[in-house]
Design a protein around this motif. Sequence first.
Motif, PDB file in Angstrom:
ATOM      1  N   THR A 258       0.857  -1.195   0.000  1.00  0.00           N
ATOM      2  CA  THR A 258       0.000   0.000   0.000  1.00  0.00           C
ATOM      3  C   THR A 258       0.886   1.236   0.000  1.00  0.00           C
ATOM      4  N   ALA A 259       0.523   2.191  -0.873  1.00  0.00           N
ATOM      5  CA  ALA A 259      -0.527   2.110  -1.893  1.00  0.00           C
ATOM      6  C   ALA A 259       0.047   1.433  -3.147  1.00  0.00           C
ATOM      7  N   PRO A 260      -0.837   0.859  -3.993  1.00  0.00           N
ATOM      8  CA  PRO A 260      -0.354   0.220  -5.218  1.00  0.00           C
ATOM      9  C   PRO A 260       0.466   1.173  -6.079  1.00  0.00           C
ATOM     10  N   HIS A 261       1.437   0.588  -6.789  1.00  0.00           N
ATOM     11  CA  HIS A 261       2.348   1.365  -7.644  1.00  0.00           C
ATOM     12  C   HIS A 261       2.387   0.699  -9.013  1.00  0.00           C
ATOM     13  N   PRO A 262       2.512   1.477 -10.093  1.00  0.00           N
ATOM     14  CA  PRO A 262       2.536   0.881 -11.443  1.00  0.00           C
ATOM     15  C   PRO A 262       3.625  -0.162 -11.656  1.00  0.00           C
TER      16      PRO A 262
ATOM     17  N   ASP B 229       4.716  -2.361  -9.397  1.00  0.00           N
ATOM     18  CA  ASP B 229       4.572  -3.540  -8.529  1.00  0.00           C
ATOM     19  C   ASP B 229       4.559  -4.844  -9.324  1.00  0.00           C
ATOM     20  N   THR B 230       3.770  -4.870 -10.394  1.00  0.00           N
ATOM     21  CA  THR B 230       3.617  -6.112 -11.151  1.00  0.00           C
ATOM     22  C   THR B 230       4.913  -6.520 -11.827  1.00  0.00           C
ATOM     23  N   GLU B 231       5.628  -5.552 -12.420  1.00  0.00           N
ATOM     24  CA  GLU B 231       6.885  -5.879 -13.100  1.00  0.00           C
ATOM     25  C   GLU B 231       7.930  -6.389 -12.118  1.00  0.00           C
ATOM     26  N   ILE B 232       8.020  -5.756 -10.959  1.00  0.00           N
ATOM     27  CA  ILE B 232       8.980  -6.208  -9.952  1.00  0.00           C
ATOM     28  C   ILE B 232       8.624  -7.619  -9.495  1.00  0.00           C
ATOM     29  N   THR B 233       7.345  -7.861  -9.258  1.00  0.00           N
ATOM     30  CA  THR B 233       6.914  -9.184  -8.816  1.00  0.00           C
ATOM     31  C   THR B 233       7.245 -10.249  -9.850  1.00  0.00           C
ATOM     32  N   GLU B 234       6.949  -9.978 -11.105  1.00  0.00           N
ATOM     33  CA  GLU B 234       7.216 -10.964 -12.162  1.00  0.00           C
ATOM     34  C   GLU B 234       8.704 -11.231 -12.302  1.00  0.00           C
ATOM     35  N   ALA B 235       9.517 -10.179 -12.224  1.00  0.00           N
ATOM     36  CA  ALA B 235      10.968 -10.364 -12.333  1.00  0.00           C
ATOM     37  C   ALA B 235      11.513 -11.125 -11.133  1.00  0.00           C
TER      38      ALA B 235
END
Length: 315
Positions: free
Chosen positions: A198-202, A204-210
């Motif tokens: 929190t709060a969501p960040h644009p 987040d998804t790329e870091i998680t996938e990497a």
Amino acid sequence: MAPSGSTDGASVIPGAGPAGPRPGERATVRLRDTGEEEPPRYAPEWLQLREPADAAARSYDLLDPLRIRLANLPGRAGGGLVVHDIGCGTGSMGRWLAPRLDGTQHWVLHDRDPYLLHFAAVASPRSAADGSHVTVETRRGDVARLTPDALAGASLVTASALLDVLTREEVGALAAACAGAGCPALLTLSVAGRVELTAPHPLDTEITEAFNAHQRRGGLLGPDAVTAAAEAFTEHGATVRLNPSPWRLGPEDAALTEQWLRGWVGAAVEERPELAERATAYLAERLDACAAGKLRVVVHHTDLLALCRPVDGGA
């Protein structure tokens, strides 16, 4: 995870940051015997830092079916438990579980690092839930060499934060060893590949996938580990239960959150160097929020209980 740095140049405690000289080899124990010595890859400081979050996250709902199975193991009547803790690190699993089980217990602590083994033995609990005596011994060795013979007489196999640093073959060997010994297995805190900040960040998804891709280096299972383990134990006739065990980190966990963030982002950048510039700004923003007490993080894990069939009958 193992050492070494972060995208902003600050140090990361060994164990919290991305793998250094051996990409793909992350371990609470050194899983494969390469025939050479190397520095410990998990610092006690990291294991101690995460221990309260681990203890709060583990699934209590799996304890009742485990207690029922342990009470009905062949030969258990009036006898004690023999518990093998695989990749024990500093012994946090024993400190959490032993005081929650009744009866005398003898814990066999396995790890590659003799210093961690010493720490685990010294800091092990001495009393069970009902006040019965708890004793320990240590064994230095590789998880990859675990066999049913090594588990002869075992009542239970435990591990924490281990499955995701194994290969599919090693998970299969662990399941086969437990099934061959006829003992249940409680394997906690395997990463699920999902985080919430929190709060969501644009980014987040790329870091998680990497990060997830980094965890799968060298054939390791990473976030696929629990599914693979459930399949492996089921193939050996075990009844498997899975429960979520998320870290829920708030302002009171700032030191752990900071180290986790540095390691999480550092691993992502190691996997995808093109993220470096954006990730540096992202990390700085997240660390500022952490220092201000405004950041909350949920790091999803899964606990697995495998109730293997007793080898000589029983419930």
